[in-house]
Scaffold this motif. Sequence first.
Motif, PDB file in Angstrom:
ATOM      1  N   LEU A 175       0.860  -1.183   0.000  1.00  0.00           N
ATOM      2  CA  LEU A 175       0.000   0.000   0.000  1.00  0.00           C
ATOM      3  C   LEU A 175       0.901   1.239   0.000  1.00  0.00           C
ATOM      4  O   LEU A 175       1.595   1.513   0.984  1.00  0.00           O
ATOM      5  CB  LEU A 175      -0.923  -0.010   1.230  1.00  0.00           C
ATOM      6  N   VAL A 176       0.897   1.936  -1.123  1.00  0.00           N
ATOM      7  CA  VAL A 176       1.714   3.147  -1.247  1.00  0.00           C
ATOM      8  C   VAL A 176       0.994   4.289  -0.542  1.00  0.00           C
ATOM      9  O   VAL A 176      -0.210   4.490  -0.742  1.00  0.00           O
ATOM     10  CB  VAL A 176       1.953   3.498  -2.741  1.00  0.00           C
ATOM     11  N   VAL A 177       1.717   5.008   0.293  1.00  0.00           N
ATOM     12  CA  VAL A 177       1.121   6.110   1.053  1.00  0.00           C
ATOM     13  C   VAL A 177       1.757   7.427   0.598  1.00  0.00           C
ATOM     14  O   VAL A 177       2.967   7.615   0.704  1.00  0.00           O
ATOM     15  CB  VAL A 177       1.319   5.914   2.566  1.00  0.00           C
ATOM     16  N   GLU A 178       0.914   8.310   0.083  1.00  0.00           N
ATOM     17  CA  GLU A 178       1.374   9.582  -0.479  1.00  0.00           C
ATOM     18  C   GLU A 178       0.711  10.748   0.235  1.00  0.00           C
ATOM     19  O   GLU A 178      -0.341  10.593   0.849  1.00  0.00           O
ATOM     20  CB  GLU A 178       0.997   9.647  -1.971  1.00  0.00           C
ATOM     21  N   ASP A 179       1.337  11.909   0.115  1.00  0.00           N
ATOM     22  CA  ASP A 179       0.735  13.119   0.666  1.00  0.00           C
ATOM     23  C   ASP A 179      -0.373  13.657  -0.240  1.00  0.00           C
ATOM     24  O   ASP A 179      -1.454  13.979   0.214  1.00  0.00           O
ATOM     25  CB  ASP A 179       1.803  14.192   0.933  1.00  0.00           C
ATOM     26  N   ILE A 180      -0.071  13.715  -1.562  1.00  0.00           N
ATOM     27  CA  ILE A 180      -1.037  14.331  -2.472  1.00  0.00           C
ATOM     28  C   ILE A 180      -0.864  13.773  -3.883  1.00  0.00           C
ATOM     29  O   ILE A 180       0.253  13.475  -4.298  1.00  0.00           O
ATOM     30  CB  ILE A 180      -0.875  15.884  -2.464  1.00  0.00           C
ATOM     31  N   VAL A 181      -1.982  13.588  -4.575  1.00  0.00           N
ATOM     32  CA  VAL A 181      -1.928  13.253  -5.993  1.00  0.00           C
ATOM     33  C   VAL A 181      -2.403  14.490  -6.740  1.00  0.00           C
ATOM     34  O   VAL A 181      -3.515  14.974  -6.533  1.00  0.00           O
ATOM     35  CB  VAL A 181      -2.805  12.037  -6.355  1.00  0.00           C
ATOM     36  N   ASP A 182      -1.526  14.988  -7.587  1.00  0.00           N
ATOM     37  CA  ASP A 182      -1.774  16.247  -8.292  1.00  0.00           C
ATOM     38  C   ASP A 182      -1.976  15.932  -9.779  1.00  0.00           C
ATOM     39  O   ASP A 182      -3.051  15.488 -10.165  1.00  0.00           O
ATOM     40  CB  ASP A 182      -0.564  17.151  -8.015  1.00  0.00           C
ATOM     41  N   SER A 183      -0.957  16.087 -10.604  1.00  0.00           N
ATOM     42  CA  SER A 183      -1.101  15.740 -12.029  1.00  0.00           C
ATOM     43  C   SER A 183      -1.233  14.236 -12.215  1.00  0.00           C
ATOM     44  O   SER A 183      -1.780  13.770 -13.213  1.00  0.00           O
ATOM     45  CB  SER A 183       0.099  16.249 -12.820  1.00  0.00           C
ATOM     46  N   GLY A 184      -0.693  13.477 -11.277  1.00  0.00           N
ATOM     47  CA  GLY A 184      -0.719  12.023 -11.375  1.00  0.00           C
ATOM     48  C   GLY A 184       0.524  11.466 -12.064  1.00  0.00           C
ATOM     49  O   GLY A 184       0.692  10.254 -12.153  1.00  0.00           O
ATOM     50  N   ARG A 185       1.398  12.341 -12.539  1.00  0.00           N
ATOM     51  CA  ARG A 185       2.578  11.885 -13.285  1.00  0.00           C
ATOM     52  C   ARG A 185       3.497  11.026 -12.412  1.00  0.00           C
ATOM     53  O   ARG A 185       3.891   9.934 -12.808  1.00  0.00           O
ATOM     54  CB  ARG A 185       3.372  13.090 -13.814  1.00  0.00           C
ATOM     55  N   THR A 186       3.828  11.520 -11.244  1.00  0.00           N
ATOM     56  CA  THR A 186       4.751  10.808 -10.357  1.00  0.00           C
ATOM     57  C   THR A 186       4.185   9.444  -9.990  1.00  0.00           C
ATOM     58  O   THR A 186       4.864   8.423 -10.101  1.00  0.00           O
ATOM     59  CB  THR A 186       4.974  11.615  -9.051  1.00  0.00           C
ATOM     60  N   LEU A 187       2.937   9.441  -9.578  1.00  0.00           N
ATOM     61  CA  LEU A 187       2.325   8.203  -9.091  1.00  0.00           C
ATOM     62  C   LEU A 187       2.126   7.161 -10.178  1.00  0.00           C
ATOM     63  O   LEU A 187       2.343   5.979  -9.930  1.00  0.00           O
ATOM     64  CB  LEU A 187       0.985   8.521  -8.424  1.00  0.00           C
ATOM     65  N   SER A 188       1.723   7.587 -11.371  1.00  0.00           N
ATOM     66  CA  SER A 188       1.483   6.593 -12.411  1.00  0.00           C
ATOM     67  C   SER A 188       2.798   5.904 -12.770  1.00  0.00           C
ATOM     68  O   SER A 188       2.849   4.683 -12.948  1.00  0.00           O
ATOM     69  CB  SER A 188       0.818   7.200 -13.639  1.00  0.00           C
ATOM     70  N   TYR A 189       3.862   6.669 -12.819  1.00  0.00           N
ATOM     71  CA  TYR A 189       5.180   6.101 -13.130  1.00  0.00           C
ATOM     72  C   TYR A 189       5.642   5.196 -11.986  1.00  0.00           C
ATOM     73  O   TYR A 189       6.092   4.073 -12.194  1.00  0.00           O
ATOM     74  CB  TYR A 189       6.174   7.247 -13.361  1.00  0.00           C
ATOM     75  N   LEU A 190       5.498   5.699 -10.779  1.00  0.00           N
ATOM     76  CA  LEU A 190       5.951   4.950  -9.603  1.00  0.00           C
ATOM     77  C   LEU A 190       5.195   3.631  -9.434  1.00  0.00           C
ATOM     78  O   LEU A 190       5.791   2.584  -9.177  1.00  0.00           O
ATOM     79  CB  LEU A 190       5.780   5.824  -8.357  1.00  0.00           C
ATOM     80  N   LEU A 191       3.878   3.690  -9.613  1.00  0.00           N
ATOM     81  CA  LEU A 191       3.069   2.479  -9.431  1.00  0.00           C
ATOM     82  C   LEU A 191       3.433   1.408 -10.461  1.00  0.00           C
ATOM     83  O   LEU A 191       3.498   0.226 -10.133  1.00  0.00           O
ATOM     84  CB  LEU A 191       1.573   2.809  -9.506  1.00  0.00           C
ATOM     85  N   GLU A 192       3.684   1.855 -11.673  1.00  0.00           N
ATOM     86  CA  GLU A 192       4.077   0.917 -12.728  1.00  0.00           C
ATOM     87  C   GLU A 192       5.403   0.248 -12.367  1.00  0.00           C
ATOM     88  O   GLU A 192       5.572  -0.966 -12.504  1.00  0.00           O
ATOM     89  CB  GLU A 192       4.211   1.687 -14.033  1.00  0.00           C
ATOM     90  N   MET A 193       6.319   1.052 -11.867  1.00  0.00           N
ATOM     91  CA  MET A 193       7.631   0.525 -11.492  1.00  0.00           C
ATOM     92  C   MET A 193       7.515  -0.471 -10.324  1.00  0.00           C
ATOM     93  O   MET A 193       8.122  -1.540 -10.333  1.00  0.00           O
ATOM     94  CB  MET A 193       8.526   1.693 -11.104  1.00  0.00           C
ATOM     95  N   LEU A 194       6.720  -0.121  -9.328  1.00  0.00           N
ATOM     96  CA  LEU A 194       6.566  -1.003  -8.168  1.00  0.00           C
ATOM     97  C   LEU A 194       5.839  -2.286  -8.559  1.00  0.00           C
ATOM     98  O   LEU A 194       6.145  -3.368  -8.061  1.00  0.00           O
ATOM     99  CB  LEU A 194       5.823  -0.285  -7.030  1.00  0.00           C
ATOM    100  N   ASN A 195       4.898  -2.149  -9.475  1.00  0.00           N
ATOM    101  CA  ASN A 195       4.143  -3.313  -9.934  1.00  0.00           C
ATOM    102  C   ASN A 195       5.047  -4.340 -10.619  1.00  0.00           C
ATOM    103  O   ASN A 195       4.828  -5.553 -10.509  1.00  0.00           O
ATOM    104  CB  ASN A 195       3.034  -2.849 -10.881  1.00  0.00           C
ATOM    105  N   SER A 196       6.085  -3.852 -11.278  1.00  0.00           N
ATOM    106  CA  SER A 196       7.005  -4.752 -11.983  1.00  0.00           C
ATOM    107  C   SER A 196       7.847  -5.580 -11.003  1.00  0.00           C
ATOM    108  O   SER A 196       8.536  -6.507 -11.409  1.00  0.00           O
ATOM    109  CB  SER A 196       7.910  -3.949 -12.917  1.00  0.00           C
TER     110      SER A 196
END
Length: 174
Positions: free
Chosen positions: A94-115
């Motif tokens: 479970l990734v815990v973040e402060d804020i999702v804004d444009s979503g750029r950071t999270l979409s990239y990060l989630l893909e990387m963690l998923n791999s």
Amino acid sequence: MAQHVEVMISEEEIDKRIKEIGEQISKDYAGKQVHLVCVLKGGVFFMVELAKRITTDVSMDFMSVSSYGSETKSSGVIKIVKDLDEPLRDKHVLVVEDIVDSGRTLSYLLEMLNSRGPASLKLCTLLDKPERRVIPVDVDYTGFEVPDEFVVGYGLDYDQKYRNLPFVGVVKFD
Ligand code: IMP
Ligand code: MG
């Protein structure tokens, strides 16, 4: 320039909401160990409080990322400044973040963690600014939706300041 911070979400409201999310997570992960992954530095205040409200087994890890390129022209490609200590294979992450804004950071990060082959991968964010979304991100747990304003406190900074405020506020320039 002189500035002050106006309260947007009070400490009491945040505490109450974190308790609710903690209860929901405890139900959803009943009988499982949830592996909390904190994105430093902003996510740390929220993650620590949230972890205390989860009744199922919890483990934690931390990572730090920075985006390539200038802030105004973020490519969404992120550089890992500090990677996780533990592999994610077969963990309920479970990734815990402060804020999702444009979503750029999270979409990239989630893909990387998923791999890395987790048993499951979900996202929990204290704040969400849906109006600002450029890349869609599935958020599983949201504390509060906020309008398109620059917010600080509870981990969020303005020029590294205000992270330690116990509430979420908006910077006003006097
Ligand atoms: P995204 O890739 O645009 O979703 O960027 C998310 C990151 O930008 C967050 O993790 C924050 O570090 C930062 N950020 C976005 N909006 C704010 C804000 O209103 N206040 C402080 N930091 C923010
Ligand atoms: Mg962040």
